[in-house]
Design an enzyme around this catalytic site. Structure first.
Site, PDB file in Angstrom:
ATOM      1  N   LYS A 173      23.386  63.958 -13.853  1.00 32.79           N
ATOM      2  CA  LYS A 173      24.386  64.676 -13.057  1.00 32.79           C
ATOM      3  C   LYS A 173      25.747  64.042 -13.283  1.00 32.79           C
ATOM      4  O   LYS A 173      25.993  62.896 -12.903  1.00 32.79           O
ATOM      5  CB  LYS A 173      24.052  64.631 -11.559  1.00 32.79           C
ATOM      6  CG  LYS A 173      25.089  65.373 -10.725  1.00 32.79           C
ATOM      7  CD  LYS A 173      25.092  64.921  -9.292  1.00 32.79           C
ATOM      8  CE  LYS A 173      26.297  65.396  -8.521  1.00 32.79           C
ATOM      9  NZ  LYS A 173      27.596  64.993  -9.062  1.00 32.79           N
ATOM     10  N   GLU A 248      24.157  50.710  -9.315  1.00 33.51           N
ATOM     11  CA  GLU A 248      25.343  49.996  -9.819  1.00 33.51           C
ATOM     12  C   GLU A 248      26.510  50.454  -8.962  1.00 33.51           C
ATOM     13  O   GLU A 248      27.004  51.566  -9.124  1.00 33.51           O
ATOM     14  CB  GLU A 248      25.595  50.359 -11.290  1.00 33.51           C
ATOM     15  CG  GLU A 248      24.499  49.966 -12.238  1.00 33.51           C
ATOM     16  CD  GLU A 248      24.341  48.460 -12.375  1.00 33.51           C
ATOM     17  OE1 GLU A 248      25.233  47.709 -11.952  1.00 33.51           O
ATOM     18  OE2 GLU A 248      23.296  48.039 -12.896  1.00 33.51           O
ATOM     19  N   CYS A 282      34.794  49.498 -11.770  1.00 33.48           N
ATOM     20  CA  CYS A 282      33.951  48.803 -10.789  1.00 33.48           C
ATOM     21  C   CYS A 282      34.124  47.297 -10.887  1.00 33.48           C
ATOM     22  O   CYS A 282      33.944  46.591  -9.907  1.00 33.48           O
ATOM     23  CB  CYS A 282      32.494  49.190 -10.997  1.00 33.48           C
ATOM     24  SG  CYS A 282      31.960  48.938 -12.682  1.00 33.48           S
ATOM     25  N   GLU A 379      37.367  48.072  -1.172  1.00 35.17           N
ATOM     26  CA  GLU A 379      37.634  48.438  -2.564  1.00 35.17           C
ATOM     27  C   GLU A 379      38.738  49.502  -2.620  1.00 35.17           C
ATOM     28  O   GLU A 379      38.655  50.516  -1.933  1.00 35.17           O
ATOM     29  CB  GLU A 379      36.350  48.990  -3.201  1.00 35.17           C
ATOM     30  CG  GLU A 379      36.457  49.147  -4.698  1.00 35.17           C
ATOM     31  CD  GLU A 379      35.186  49.723  -5.336  1.00 35.17           C
ATOM     32  OE1 GLU A 379      34.481  50.506  -4.677  1.00 35.17           O
ATOM     33  OE2 GLU A 379      34.921  49.391  -6.504  1.00 35.17           O
TER      34      GLU A 379
HETATM   35  P1  NDP Z   1      30.562  58.312  -5.388  1.00 32.27           P
HETATM   36  O1  NDP Z   1      29.601  57.366  -4.843  1.00 32.27           O
HETATM   37  O2  NDP Z   1      31.368  59.163  -4.468  1.00 32.27           O
HETATM   38  O3  NDP Z   1      29.891  59.352  -6.412  1.00 32.27           O
HETATM   39  C1  NDP Z   1      29.032  58.940  -7.436  1.00 32.27           C
HETATM   40  C2  NDP Z   1      28.144  60.095  -7.832  1.00 32.27           C
HETATM   41  O4  NDP Z   1      27.242  60.398  -6.758  1.00 32.27           O
HETATM   42  C3  NDP Z   1      28.898  61.382  -8.123  1.00 32.27           C
HETATM   43  O5  NDP Z   1      28.271  62.070  -9.190  1.00 32.27           O
HETATM   44  C4  NDP Z   1      28.723  62.145  -6.820  1.00 32.27           C
HETATM   45  O6  NDP Z   1      28.859  63.520  -6.957  1.00 32.27           O
HETATM   46  C5  NDP Z   1      27.292  61.788  -6.462  1.00 32.27           C
HETATM   47  N1  NDP Z   1      26.938  62.037  -5.074  1.00 32.27           N
HETATM   48  C6  NDP Z   1      27.750  62.245  -4.004  1.00 32.27           C
HETATM   49  N2  NDP Z   1      27.025  62.429  -2.873  1.00 32.27           N
HETATM   50  C7  NDP Z   1      25.721  62.336  -3.229  1.00 32.27           C
HETATM   51  C8  NDP Z   1      24.482  62.434  -2.520  1.00 32.27           C
HETATM   52  N3  NDP Z   1      24.455  62.669  -1.223  1.00 32.27           N
HETATM   53  N4  NDP Z   1      23.350  62.256  -3.211  1.00 32.27           N
HETATM   54  C9  NDP Z   1      23.363  62.004  -4.536  1.00 32.27           C
HETATM   55  N5  NDP Z   1      24.501  61.924  -5.266  1.00 32.27           N
HETATM   56  C10 NDP Z   1      25.668  62.089  -4.629  1.00 32.27           C
HETATM   57  O7  NDP Z   1      31.473  57.426  -6.308  1.00 32.27           O
HETATM   58  P2  NDP Z   1      32.874  57.779  -6.850  1.00 32.27           P
HETATM   59  O8  NDP Z   1      32.790  59.012  -7.692  1.00 32.27           O
HETATM   60  O9  NDP Z   1      33.832  57.718  -5.731  1.00 32.27           O
HETATM   61  O10 NDP Z   1      33.083  56.523  -7.855  1.00 32.27           O
HETATM   62  C11 NDP Z   1      33.637  55.357  -7.470  1.00 32.27           C
HETATM   63  C12 NDP Z   1      32.607  54.308  -7.101  1.00 32.27           C
HETATM   64  O11 NDP Z   1      31.733  54.018  -8.194  1.00 32.27           O
HETATM   65  C13 NDP Z   1      33.286  52.995  -6.776  1.00 32.27           C
HETATM   66  O12 NDP Z   1      32.754  52.384  -5.641  1.00 32.27           O
HETATM   67  C14 NDP Z   1      33.025  52.153  -8.017  1.00 32.27           C
HETATM   68  O13 NDP Z   1      33.141  50.788  -7.812  1.00 32.27           O
HETATM   69  C15 NDP Z   1      31.672  52.619  -8.399  1.00 32.27           C
HETATM   70  N6  NDP Z   1      31.398  52.291  -9.805  1.00 32.27           N
HETATM   71  C16 NDP Z   1      30.464  51.328 -10.114  1.00 32.27           C
HETATM   72  C17 NDP Z   1      30.212  50.955 -11.424  1.00 32.27           C
HETATM   73  C18 NDP Z   1      29.157  49.930 -11.772  1.00 32.27           C
HETATM   74  O14 NDP Z   1      28.667  49.951 -12.896  1.00 32.27           O
HETATM   75  N7  NDP Z   1      28.776  49.028 -10.894  1.00 32.27           N
HETATM   76  C19 NDP Z   1      30.952  51.574 -12.534  1.00 32.27           C
HETATM   77  C20 NDP Z   1      31.885  52.559 -12.102  1.00 32.27           C
HETATM   78  C21 NDP Z   1      32.083  52.896 -10.789  1.00 32.27           C
HETATM   79  P3  NDP Z   1      30.263  64.202  -6.667  1.00 32.27           P
HETATM   80  O15 NDP Z   1      31.230  63.608  -7.621  1.00 32.27           O
HETATM   81  O16 NDP Z   1      29.960  65.594  -6.932  1.00 32.27           O
HETATM   82  O17 NDP Z   1      30.600  63.894  -5.233  1.00 32.27           O
END
Ligand code: NDP
Length: 487
Positions: A173, A248, A282, A379
Site C-alpha cells: 500500500k 519502522e 525518520c 517529531e
Molecule cells: P503515517 O503513519 O500517517 O502513515 C503511514 C502509512 O500508514 C500510510 O500509507 C498511511 O496511509 C497508512 N495508514 C494510515 N492509517 C492507517 C490505518 N489505520 N491502518 C493501516 N495503515 C494506515 O505516517 P506518515 O505518512 O505521516 O509518515 C511519517 C512517519 O513515518 C514519521 O513518523 C516518520 O518518522 C515515519 N518514518 C519512519 C521510517 C523508518 O524507517 N523508521 C522511514 C520513514 C518514515 P495514508 O497515507 O493513506 O494515510
C-alpha cells in the site's frame, strides 16, 4: 492531468474511486490516483494468497526467484530517472536526492536477489537414534507492506526485496500522499515477469484501505513504516488476524558534538541530518546535543550553512531544500515551533512560513537550552533542529537517551575510547560515529522503544519473512513401541 492505476492480480486497474494528487511545489492537483477500498484490498490479498499456493511462484526454485529479482533490479536502475522525477513531482522531495536514492534502490533488489538461494534450513544433531530431523525455512505467507510518503520506493524495496527472496507474496500500500512512483514501479514488476498476484500495488486512505489490509484474515505479516500512532492501529488490526508485525517508526535522534570533534565536518553532517530531504526523514538528527564550550562556535557555523541553503523548485538540480510533502505537514511544523517558542525556545534561524505558493518551510534552528520545549520531545518530520548543551559525557549520554524514541544517533568526537563508551550507552538501533545518514542493503536498520521493532536490510531481514518448519523422519523399520510414551 496524468492518471495512474493500481496493480492487482497481474492487471492494471482504475480502483473503486479516484482522488487527486497535489504537486507540493504549487499546491495544485496534477494527477488522478486510484483509490482502493475494502473490495480492492480483498481482491489483492486473495490474489496474493492464490499466487502463494498455486501456479508458478511456489514451484520456482529459489535461484529462479533470485533471477526475477535481478531482472527487477535492472529495470529499476534503467528507469531510475523517470521514477525519480515522479517521486519529486508527487512528494516535493528534491530531484538531487531522489535520482541518487532510486539508483541505489536497485542495489537493494540485487542484494536480495543474491540472497534468495542462500536461505537455508539445518540438519539437527537430534538426541534420538532412529530419527533424521531437519528444518526448512518456508515463506511466512501473504505480506501487507505499508509505507509513508517519504522515500516510498526505498521503503518499499526494503520490504519487497527480502519478502520475495523468501518466497512470500505481497500487497503493497503506497501512501495516499505521493503514490505515483510506487504505482509506476508496479509496471516494472509486471515487465520483470513475476507471476500474477505475487506483487500487488495499490493506494488508498488509511482507515478504508490500510486498516482493511492489516486486518485481512489471509495476511500473515504486516511490514509497516510510518508514525507510532498509526502503528498502534496496525497492531490493533493484527489482533484480528494475529499477523506478525515489523514496525519502522519515527525518531527524535540525538546528534552529539564534543569539543574535540572536527566542527566544520560535524556541521556538514548536521546539515545532512536535519535539512536534507527537508527534514522529512525518520533518521533526522533533530536534537543537537553540543558541548557547552563550543556551542556558540558550532551554532555560528551551522547558522551560516543553514542560511546559505538553496531553497527552491524540487525538480531543479540546484535546489537543496524543497517543499514539504503536504500542507498538513507544514501546519504541524509551524504549530510545534510556536508551542516551543512559547515555552522559551529561541529561534536562531528560520521559524516562519515564507510567502508564496507551495508547502515550503525554511531550515530552522531552535535554541532550547534551559527549557523543556516540546521541540525536544516531539517529531517535527521537517527541517527544524532543536539544540541543547552539556558539560560532561555523562550528561550528554543522559540527554541522548532522554527520548521516547530510539531509531538513530550520531556521535562526533576525536576520542576513540569515548566513541566506544557512547556506542554501548546510546539506546538506539543505529549509531553513526563521525558520519550520519549512511545506509546500505548489507546493514540492518531499525529502532527500539517508540521507533518500533524488527530490522530491515541485511540477511536477518530475509529470514524474518520465513517460518521454520521442523521435519521428523523415523529411520527405523521396527513397529512403533509403546504408544503411551512420548518419543
Ligand atoms: P503515517 O503513519 O500517517 O502513515 C503511514 C502509512 O500508514 C500510510 O500509507 C498511511 O496511509 C497508512 N495508514 C494510515 N492509517 C492507517 C490505518 N489505520 N491502518 C493501516 N495503515 C494506515 O505516517 P506518515 O505518512 O505521516 O509518515 C511519517 C512517519 O513515518 C514519521 O513518523 C516518520 O518518522 C515515519 N518514518 C519512519 C521510517 C523508518 O524507517 N523508521 C522511514 C520513514 C518514515 P495514508 O497515507 O493513506 O494515510
Amino acid at each position: 492531468m496524468r492518471g495512474f492505476q493500481a496493480y492487482i492480480d497481474g492487471a492494471f486497474t482504475e480502483g473503486e474511486a479516484r482522488f487527486a494528487s497535489l504537486d507540493p511545489a504549487t499546491g495544485e492537483a496534477w494527477a488522478q490516483m486510484p483509490e482502493a477500498r475494502e473490495a480492492d484490498v480483498d481482491r489483492a490479498v486473495r490474489a496474493a494468497d492464490r499466487a502463494l499456493r498455486e501456479g508458478e511462484w511456489p514451484r520456482l526454485t529459489a535461484s529462479a526467484r533470485g533471477k526475477l529479482l535481478y531482472r527487477l533490479a535492472d529495470l529499476v536502475a534503467e528507469n531510475a530517472q523517470a521514477l525519480a522525477e515522479l517521486e519529486t513531482r508527487d512528494t516535493g522531495k528534491i530531484i538531487r536526492e531522489t535520482s541518487a536514492q532510486i539508483a541505489y534502490v536497485a542495489e537493494y533488489y540485487r542484494y536480495y536477489a543474491g540472497l534468495a538461494d542462500k536461505i537455508e534450513g539445518a540438519v539437527l544433531p537430534i538426541d534420538k537414534p532412529d530419527m533424521e530431523v531437519w528444518t526448512r525455512r518456508e515463506p511466512i505467507g501473504v505480506v501487507a507492506a505499508i509505507v509513508p510518503w517519504n522515500s516510498q520506493l526505498f521503503l518499499a524495496a526494503v520490504k519487497i526485496g527480502p519478502a520475495l527472496a523468501a518466497g512470500c507474496t505481497l500487497v503493497v500500500k503506497a501512501s495516499e500522499d505521493g503514490p505515483a512512483p510506487l504505482l509506476h514501479f508496479a509496471r516494472l514488476v509486471h515487465e520483470a515477469g513475476f507471476p500474477a498476484g505475487v506483487v500487488n500495488v495499490l493506494t488508498g486512505f488509511g482507515p478504508s484501505c490500510g486498516s482493511a489490509l492489516t486486518r485481512h484474515p489471509l495476511v500473515a505479516h504486516v511490514a509497516f513504516t510510518g508514525g507510532p500512532e498509526t502503528a498502534r492501529h496496525v497492531v490493533r488490526g493484527s489482533a484480528d488476524n494475529l499477523a506478525s508485525t515489523s514496525l519502522e517508526l519515527g525518531g527524535k535522534s540525538p546528534f552529539l558534538v564534543f569539543a574535540d570533534a572536527d566542527l566544520d565536518s560535524a556541521a556538514n553532517a548536521q546539515v545532512a541530518a536535519i535539512f536534507a530531504a527537508t527534514g522529512q526523514s525518520c533518521v533526522a538528527g533533530s536534537r543537537l546535543i553540543v558541548e557547552r564550550s563550543v556551542k556558540e562556535r558550532f551554532l555560528a557555523i551551522l547558522k551560516e550553512k543553514a542560511e546559505r541553503v538553496a531553497i527552491g523548485a524540487p525538480l531543479d538540480m540546484g535546489t537543496e531544500v524543497g517543499p514539504l510533502c503536504t500542507r498538513r505537514q507544514r501546519d504541524h511544523i509551524q504549530a510545534l515551533v510556536d508551542r516551543s517558542t512559547a515555552a522559551g525556545a529561541r529561534v536562531l534561524a528560520g521559524g516562519r512560513v515564507p510567502e508564496g505558493p507551495g508547502h515550503y518551510y525554511p531550515p530552522t534552528i531552535l535554541d532550547c537550552d534551559g527549557t523543556s520545549a516540546p521541540a525536544l520531545a516531539e517529531e517535527f518530520f521537517g527541517p527544524v533542529l532543536s539544540v541543547v548543551s552539556f558539560e560532561t559525557e555523562g550528561e550528554a549520554l543522559a540527554l541522548a537517551n532522554d527520548t521516547a524514541f530510539g531509531l538513530a544517533s550520531g556521535v562526533f568526537t576525536a576520542s576513540l575510547t569515548r566513541a566506544h563508551r557512547l556506542i554501548r550507552g546510546i539506546r538506539a538501533g543505529v549509531v553513526w560515529v563521525n558520519t550520519y545518514r549512511a545506509v546500505s542493503p548489507i546493514a540492518p536498520f531499525g529502532g527500539t522503544k517508540l521507533s518500533g521493532h524488527g530490522r530491515e536490510g541485511g540477511l536477518a531481514a530475509a529470514l524474518d519473512y520465513t517460518r521454520t518448519k521442523t521435519v521428523w523422519l523415523r529411520t527405523s523399520d521396527d513397529p512403533i513401541p509403546d504408544p503411551f510414551v512420548m518419543r
